[in-house]
Design an enzyme around this catalytic site. Structure first.
Site, PDB file in Angstrom:
ATOM      1  NE  ARG A  51      48.474  -9.919 -37.981  1.00 16.92           N
ATOM      2  CZ  ARG A  51      47.959  -9.169 -38.931  1.00 16.92           C
ATOM      3  NH1 ARG A  51      47.983  -9.595 -40.171  1.00 16.92           N
ATOM      4  NH2 ARG A  51      47.446  -8.007 -38.684  1.00 16.92           N
ATOM      5  CE  LYS A 148      26.938 -16.142 -39.628  1.00 15.92           C
ATOM      6  NZ  LYS A 148      25.848 -15.379 -39.045  1.00 15.92           N
ATOM      7  CG  HIS A 178      25.605 -20.998 -33.368  1.00  9.36           C
ATOM      8  ND1 HIS A 178      25.540 -19.984 -34.279  1.00  9.36           N
ATOM      9  CD2 HIS A 178      24.801 -20.613 -32.352  1.00  9.36           C
ATOM     10  CE1 HIS A 178      24.737 -19.034 -33.838  1.00  9.36           C
ATOM     11  NE2 HIS A 178      24.273 -19.385 -32.669  1.00  9.36           N
ATOM     12  CE  LYS A 182      20.856 -21.435 -31.160  1.00 14.85           C
ATOM     13  NZ  LYS A 182      21.350 -20.712 -30.016  1.00 14.85           N
ATOM     14  CD  GLU A 216      19.776 -12.052 -32.437  1.00 16.23           C
ATOM     15  OE1 GLU A 216      20.761 -12.350 -31.764  1.00 16.23           O
ATOM     16  OE2 GLU A 216      19.841 -11.688 -33.616  1.00 16.23           O
ATOM     17  CG  ASP A 235      23.757 -12.094 -39.132  1.00 17.80           C
ATOM     18  OD1 ASP A 235      24.905 -12.585 -39.082  1.00 17.80           O
ATOM     19  OD2 ASP A 235      23.096 -11.777 -38.125  1.00 17.80           O
ATOM     20  CG  HIS A 240      21.777 -19.198 -37.849  1.00 17.05           C
ATOM     21  ND1 HIS A 240      22.869 -20.021 -37.932  1.00 17.05           N
ATOM     22  CD2 HIS A 240      22.247 -18.001 -37.400  1.00 17.05           C
ATOM     23  CE1 HIS A 240      23.940 -19.343 -37.554  1.00 17.05           C
ATOM     24  NE2 HIS A 240      23.600 -18.118 -37.230  1.00 17.05           N
ATOM     25  CE  LYS A 331      21.296  -9.117 -35.322  1.00 19.32           C
ATOM     26  NZ  LYS A 331      21.834 -10.266 -34.614  1.00 19.32           N
TER      27      LYS A 331
END
Ligand code: BG6
Length: 487
Positions: A51, A148, A178, A182, A216, A235, A240, A331
């Protein structure tokens, strides 16, 4: 060892959301790296569509700074960058209005592969699909790439699949996860199905349990709005980790071919048992010193969304009955590491008497990141006289060391996946029924904790998550592997 690169056919790739984070951070740098590797044909063109009021020159400048930021210095060759940038152009376009669509129609060439990459929020997927059809932009050979999250639950995933199915054939739709791009994830299939060594042992008779960890160190600041509605289950687990579980658990497909592989993955998802509450531990990171808590990061002081989840999952089929799969992701944990550990059972009888203290037994660890590689723990005799003492040693293969230049230069998942789209290979993409089956498994689990009003347990940042996650394993005499970036 020079890597073999087969150039793909000429294509027009339209990136809807061309000025967004994913486009600039992943898609454009990945295309550049494929260009550098000689895989992009000179006639390829990339059209950013969004946009924002930009022209091609401004878009190219934007792409240039993205390359400077996201491509490693040793790969930034000014001449190559200049040639690559020439392939880019920009069209100002409104997914929900008429702006830009005629211009896009004029820009697309006949007789080259067309790829439409939906690198936008899921709220725009249906609008884009409908407009592509209305303007007759998709031809018999076009491909549509959908990022996703693919739905928020079964109902929304079904609705999205239904819209896409009205607009395109399933073999035109590339739902990206994704993780499937890998390198080591693909290697998982090769290790299993191209060696005779592992497959005979790959079942409940010989495998004690399997651990899948995706840890992570980062928090969720900056993505709070999305993340707080998703949580670790939506998530990471539904997509995954589910894909990793499928690749470990599936039966050998008859061919490494899209539907054969996806049929086998689907059977695994459908064989998953419901997960009772006592097999789930949810956590949320607390504040530590200057490091804000999860609730502060998402700006929601009452959030009950999980930033960590650990679960014991069972695959109810002949091969796996009795072998638990432990999944753990979060996380703000101790290290950034993704790995799969297959822990084999003890030999039926020890002729050497006492077992080793802390004996872990045979274990195959497949490390997805960082330091991609594999380790197989074997028990040997401790060298020297003084009786028969046993010790464990790793048979260790770091891809970077073992494969030299090629091992160190592992392509980003997006490089592989985008080239697969252009080649028309759907093997590493999710089929609609797979996504729906994964939601059908996840939905009641999520509904369960929502109905019970379960609160996630607070955990200290940069540790291993809540204590209870350790107990999930201890209660059956098992232990999680340390969260560590060392193999
Ligand atoms: C994304 C999730 O899909 O995957 C993120 O939305 C997560 O929350 C990321 O950080 C992890 O990907 P990778 O490739 O860094 O392991």
């Amino acid at each position: 060892m020079a890597s073999r690169v087969i150039p793909v056919k000429p294509f027009d790739l339209v990136i809807f959301g061309g000025t967004g984070d994913l486009a600039l951070r992943k898609i454009i740098p990945s295309l550049y790296r494929r260009f550098l590797a000689g895989q992009m044909p000179p006639q390829a063109r990339v059209i950013g569509a969004a946009r924002r009021d930009l022209d091609t020159e401004a878009y190219r400048r934007m792409a240039l700074s993205a390359l400077e930021e996201f491509v490693a210095e040793e790969k930034r060759d000014p001449e190559k960058i200049a040639a690559f940038i020439e392939m880019l152009s920009y069209i100002r376009l409104d997914a929900r209005g008429e702006t830009g669509w005629n211009e896009l129609a004029e820009a697309l060439r006949e007789g080259v592969i067309r790829v439409f990459y939906f690198s936008v929020g899921p709220g725009l997927f249906a609008d884009l699909a409908r407009r592509l059809v209305k303007h007759r932009l998709n031809d018999a050979d076009s491909r549509v790439v959908v990022e996703k999250p693919f739905g928020h639950d079964l109902e929304s995933a079904r609705a999205l699949n239904a819209v896409l199915a009205k607009c395109f054939d399933e073999h035109h739709i590339y739902r990206i996860d994704h993780y499937l791009g890998k390198e080591t994830v693909q290697n998982l299939m090769v290790v299993r199905f191209a060696n005779t060594l592992f497959e005979p042992l790959w079942n409940a008779q010989y495998v004690d349990h399997i651990q899948i960890t995706v840890a992570e160190t980062v928090g969720v600041a900056g993505r709070g709005e999305y993340y707080d509605r998703a949580g670790a289950m939506r998530d990471m687990v539904q997509n995954h980790m589910m894909q990793l579980l499928c690749l470990i658990a599936m039966e050998p497909p008859s061919l490494f071919e899209a539907d054969a592989v996806r049929d086998e993955k689907l059977k695994v998802i459908r064989a998953l048992d419901p997960v009772p509450p006592e097999n789930i531990v949810r956590g949320q990171y607390a504040r530590k010193g200057d490091i804000p808590s999860y609730r502060e990061d998402v700006g929601n002081p009452e959030s009950t969304t999980e930033s960590f989840i650990a679960m014991e999952v069972h695959v109810s089929n002949w091969r796996w009955s009795g072998t638990p799969f432990y999944l753990r992701t979060g996380k703000r944990l101790k290290a950034r590491v993704s790995e799969i550990a297959v822990i084999f059972k003890e030999p039926p009888h020890s002729i050497f008497g006492r077992r080793l203290p802390n004996h872990a037994g045979n274990m195959l660890v497949i490390r997805l990141q960082p330091n991609e590689g594999m380790v197989l723990n074997v028990t040997i005799k401790e060298p020297g006289p003084g009786g028969m003492r046993l010790m464990e040693v790793p048979l260790d293969m770091s891809f970077a060391e073992a494969l030299g230049e090629n091992g160190a230069d592992i392509p980003d998942a997006y490089e592989r996946l985008i080239m697969d789209v252009i080649r028309g290979n759907q093997t590493l993409f999710m089929r609609g029924d797979e996504v729906e089956a994964a939601w059908a498994w996840a939905d009641p689990i999520i509904a369960g904790w929502e109905e019970r009003g379960d609160e996630p347990l607070p955990y200290e940042p940069f540790g291993s998550g809540p204590e209870d996650a350790l107990m999930l394993m201890h209660r059956s005499g098992r232990r999680w592997r340390e969260i560590s970036d060392e193999l």
